[in-house]
Design a protein around this motif. Structure first.
Motif, PDB file in Angstrom:
ATOM      1  N   GLY A   1      44.723  18.239  40.059  1.00 43.58           N
ATOM      2  CA  GLY A   1      44.597  18.410  41.183  1.00 43.58           C
ATOM      3  C   GLY A   1      45.250  18.036  42.341  1.00 43.58           C
ATOM      4  N   VAL A   2      46.023  16.839  41.955  1.00 44.48           N
ATOM      5  CA  VAL A   2      46.923  16.197  42.904  1.00 44.48           C
ATOM      6  C   VAL A   2      48.491  16.495  42.873  1.00 44.48           C
ATOM      7  N   GLY A   3      48.555  17.348  41.879  1.00 40.29           N
ATOM      8  CA  GLY A   3      50.233  17.646  41.787  1.00 40.29           C
ATOM      9  C   GLY A   3      50.504  17.422  40.276  1.00 40.29           C
ATOM     10  N   TYR A   4      51.953  17.194  40.251  1.00 35.66           N
ATOM     11  CA  TYR A   4      52.750  17.103  38.868  1.00 35.66           C
ATOM     12  C   TYR A   4      52.701  15.748  38.592  1.00 35.66           C
ATOM     13  N   PRO A   5      52.201  15.432  37.606  1.00 32.51           N
ATOM     14  CA  PRO A   5      52.616  14.002  36.899  1.00 32.51           C
ATOM     15  C   PRO A   5      53.799  13.768  36.269  1.00 32.51           C
ATOM     16  N   THR A   6      54.311  12.733  35.676  1.00 30.48           N
ATOM     17  CA  THR A   6      55.633  12.514  35.304  1.00 30.48           C
ATOM     18  C   THR A   6      55.574  12.539  33.858  1.00 30.48           C
ATOM     19  N   TYR A   7      54.670  11.988  33.173  1.00 28.08           N
ATOM     20  CA  TYR A   7      54.805  11.814  31.706  1.00 28.08           C
ATOM     21  C   TYR A   7      53.796  12.595  30.783  1.00 28.08           C
ATOM     22  N   TYR A   8      54.016  12.688  29.618  1.00 31.74           N
ATOM     23  CA  TYR A   8      53.278  13.587  28.717  1.00 31.74           C
ATOM     24  C   TYR A   8      51.756  13.064  28.675  1.00 31.74           C
ATOM     25  N   ILE A   9      51.719  11.812  28.444  1.00 32.97           N
ATOM     26  CA  ILE A   9      50.511  11.054  28.387  1.00 32.97           C
ATOM     27  C   ILE A   9      49.533  11.590  29.456  1.00 32.97           C
ATOM     28  N   GLU A  10      50.215  11.483  30.736  1.00 33.77           N
ATOM     29  CA  GLU A  10      49.296  11.851  31.815  1.00 33.77           C
ATOM     30  C   GLU A  10      48.953  13.425  31.881  1.00 33.77           C
ATOM     31  N   THR A  11      49.581  14.305  31.224  1.00 36.89           N
ATOM     32  CA  THR A  11      49.116  15.499  31.201  1.00 36.89           C
ATOM     33  C   THR A  11      48.007  15.652  30.191  1.00 36.89           C
ATOM     34  N   ARG A  12      47.956  14.868  29.131  1.00 36.31           N
ATOM     35  CA  ARG A  12      46.735  14.673  28.065  1.00 36.31           C
ATOM     36  C   ARG A  12      45.675  14.489  29.087  1.00 36.31           C
ATOM     37  N   MET A  13      45.624  13.246  29.761  1.00 33.54           N
ATOM     38  CA  MET A  13      44.720  12.800  30.479  1.00 33.54           C
ATOM     39  C   MET A  13      44.105  13.955  31.711  1.00 33.54           C
ATOM     40  N   ALA A  14      44.962  14.517  31.791  1.00 33.28           N
ATOM     41  CA  ALA A  14      44.403  15.847  32.851  1.00 33.28           C
ATOM     42  C   ALA A  14      43.710  16.935  32.201  1.00 33.28           C
ATOM     43  N   ARG A  15      43.768  16.981  30.724  1.00 34.31           N
ATOM     44  CA  ARG A  15      43.061  18.095  30.152  1.00 34.31           C
ATOM     45  C   ARG A  15      41.337  18.210  30.831  1.00 34.31           C
ATOM     46  N   PRO A  16      40.656  17.013  30.718  1.00 34.15           N
ATOM     47  CA  PRO A  16      39.262  16.906  30.910  1.00 34.15           C
ATOM     48  C   PRO A  16      39.144  17.505  32.415  1.00 34.15           C
ATOM     49  N   GLN A  17      40.122  17.147  33.311  1.00 33.74           N
ATOM     50  CA  GLN A  17      39.990  17.960  34.555  1.00 33.74           C
ATOM     51  C   GLN A  17      40.416  19.533  34.648  1.00 33.74           C
ATOM     52  N   MET A  18      40.945  19.948  33.773  1.00 31.34           N
ATOM     53  CA  MET A  18      41.346  21.377  33.671  1.00 31.34           C
ATOM     54  C   MET A  18      39.777  21.992  33.225  1.00 31.34           C
ATOM     55  N   ALA A  19      39.384  21.146  32.105  1.00 32.37           N
ATOM     56  CA  ALA A  19      38.325  21.933  31.337  1.00 32.37           C
ATOM     57  C   ALA A  19      37.032  22.048  32.367  1.00 32.37           C
ATOM     58  N   MET A  20      37.040  20.817  33.148  1.00 28.17           N
ATOM     59  CA  MET A  20      35.790  20.760  34.141  1.00 28.17           C
ATOM     60  C   MET A  20      36.131  21.879  35.232  1.00 28.17           C
TER      61      MET A  20
END
Lengths: 149, 380
Positions: free
Chosen positions: B229-248
């Motif tokens: 929700g705050v834009g584009y992260p830099t690293y793959y691990i950040e996109t994995r941590m973003a999955r719960p945000q998308m699920a929610m």
């Protein structure tokens, strides 16, 4: 302490590996620049076949955005979840004291030491030797794993 | 027993001794993939076949984040001698025989949901007609090369949402096939899935009893919004941590827009986004609903009631709590006996095997998580 002949030295050249079964245990034998190491082929995390993982280097960093790469091929990454282990010590990168994979002693022995029970080579105990699919020939050098009984 | 060198025999908690075949095992996330774009040519109209030849691929945009290499596959599936040079040409998950030998037979899987790879993200392609044709081709290829070969396989069909009429047409074409039990969508899309833009698709899903599957993919790629929700992260691990945000975001949207009031038989499966978010969502949304209910009066019940009735959460990657007590607390708080379903993510590097991933569960809960919740969701 039974010793198990697992390969000829030609079979595992530097950078090479071989996974063997000894007494119901799967064990990976690695050659790092002429030094041999044997690790249990079972990750302490979820039991994955660790020794079928990718060998990479040790990557670390002094600052964000900077990479330092060393020890090429000496870090083993489990194919299940990619935990990193140091092949030389069996220790994990993230918790070397507590998370480690079982290591076994590896020696290289000439055929004479394996065949001659009366006069074994220094450091080697006399038999019973278990030749794992290898008819031991006199000219060869063999890789031998000590498996605690 | 186990044939993979060094793999752990099925003697883990809950599977003591010999495999407990009576417990049942339904795997809600198994990836089948093509070896190369040419595999789909026989199933594509000539114009798209020629476009793919000219372009050299499926044009499904990637986000550029660095996954674990070698196609994210488990290296132990590639070759017993682990020859790294073979990995680069051996894409894991593209052989039915490998799935049969090294997963279905090995772990005694009763049913496995094929969720696909790559193509289920066609929704983020700019051209809706090409996206639909690609999904259709992938579905036909999956039917012929996987589904037809093993009765344990069921399928989440690829669907592009970009033109809902085309999505409905594809659902009408194959959705009545008893082997098709779900549709598959990426977490990355243009809008959250409760938006009424999608409702014609959900109506078709409900009519055919198809579960809406949602799986990480395409976030930050093509037409999709950024992964957080705050834009584009830099690293793959950040996109994995973003999955719960998308699920929610998707789950909240489905509840708030009244999707489960409009389509009361609809089920949603959210794979590979972890689990703890489900607890926070239910607690937080229930609390807010008590204050804000009158703004969305079509949401007639506690949001957690919709969640527990309609939304199922895949177990992989199963969170590793600090200890078993906390882990079991989380399962209790998320109503795992209703909401949690076992997913392996075979054949990817971060997969979860069915035997060692969980601590020992009470047998009732084990049956719900590993088989019964999924059986009820898919009508098996």
């Amino acid at each position: 302490m039974p010793k198990h002949v697992v390969a000829t030295v030609e079979e595992i050249p530097p950078g090479g590996r071989k996974v063997v079964e000894i007494a119901g245990r799967s064990i990976g034998v690695f050659n790092l620049g002429g030094d041999y190491f044997a690790l249990r082929n079972r990750c302490p995390h979820q039991g994955g076949p660790l020794c079928l993982g990718k060998q990479s280097g040790f990557i670390h960093s002094p600052l964000p955005g900077e990479y330092e790469y060393s020890r090429q091929g000496e870090i083993l990454k489990c194919p299940w979840h990619s935990w990193e282990f140091d092949i030389r010590t069996g220790q994990s990168w993230f918790d070397p004291a507590r998370v480690r994979v079982r290591q076994y002693d590896v020696t290289v022995a000439p055929a004479q030491a394996l065949l001659d029970r009366e006069a074994p080579a220094p450091g080697l105990e006399p038999g019973p030797y278990v030749a794992e699919t290898y008819p031991v020939t006199v000219e060869q050098q063999y890789i031998v794993i000590d498996l605690p009984g | 027993m186990v044939t993979v060198p060094g793999a752990r025999p099925i003697t883990a908690p809950g599977w003591t001794g010999q495999p407990r075949l009576d417990l049942g095992l339904v795997d809600c996330d198994v990836h089948q993939g093509i070896k190369q774009p040419e595999d789909l040519y026989p199933y594509l109209p000539r114009v798209y076949r020629e476009q793919m030849i000219e372009q050299g691929g499926m044009r499904i945009p990637g986000s550029g984040y660095f996954n674990v290499p070698q196609n994210a596959g488990r290296t132990d599936l590639a070759a017993a001698n682990c020859d790294a040079t073979k990995h680069s040409t051996h894409k894991m998950g593209n052989s039915y025989e490998q799935l049969r030998d090294e997963h279905l037979d090995l772990w005694h899987v009763d049913y496995a949901l094929l969720t696909g790879a790559g193509v289920y993200g066609a929704s983020v392609l700019p051209d809706p007609d090409f996206a639909a044709a690609l999904c259709r081709a992938f579905n036909d290829w999956t039917m012929e090369h996987w589904i037809a070969r093993d009765e344990r396989l069921i399928m989440a069909m690829a669907v592009s949402t970009s033109d809902p009429r085309l999505a409905v047409r594809e659902i009408e074409r194959i959705g009545a096939d008893p082997r098709v039990r779900a549709i598959m969508l990426p977490t990355g899309n243009r809008m959250p899935y409760g938006n009424r833009f999608y409702h014609p698709i959900w109506e078709a899903c409900e009519r055919h009893g198809l579960v809406i599957g949602i799986h990480p993919g395409n976030e930050g790629a093509g037409l999709a919004g950024p992964p957080t929700g705050v834009g584009y992260p830099t690293y793959y691990i950040e996109t994995r941590m973003a999955r719960p945000q998308m699920a929610m975001a998707h789950a909240v949207s489905l509840i708030a827009e009244g999707v489960f009031e409009k389509f009361p038989r609809l089920k949603v499966l959210i794979d590979e986004c972890d689990q703890f978010w489900a607890v926070g969502l239910m607690w937080h949304m229930d609390a807010d609903w008590k204050s804000l209910r009158d703004q969305t009066p079509w949401v007639k019940r506690l949001p957690s009631e919709y969640f527990r009735e309609h939304i199922r959460v895949g177990s992989q990657p199963m969170l590793e709590a600090a200890n078993n007590e906390q882990f079991l607390c989380m399962l209790d708080a998320m109503h795992a006996d209703e909401t949690l379903v076992y997913s392996s993510d075979w054949p990817h590097w971060d997969w979860d095997d069915p035997a060692t991933t969980f601590p020992k569960l009470p047998e009732h809960l084990h049956r719900r998580v590993f088989a019964d919740n999924a059986r009820e969701m898919f009508g098996l």
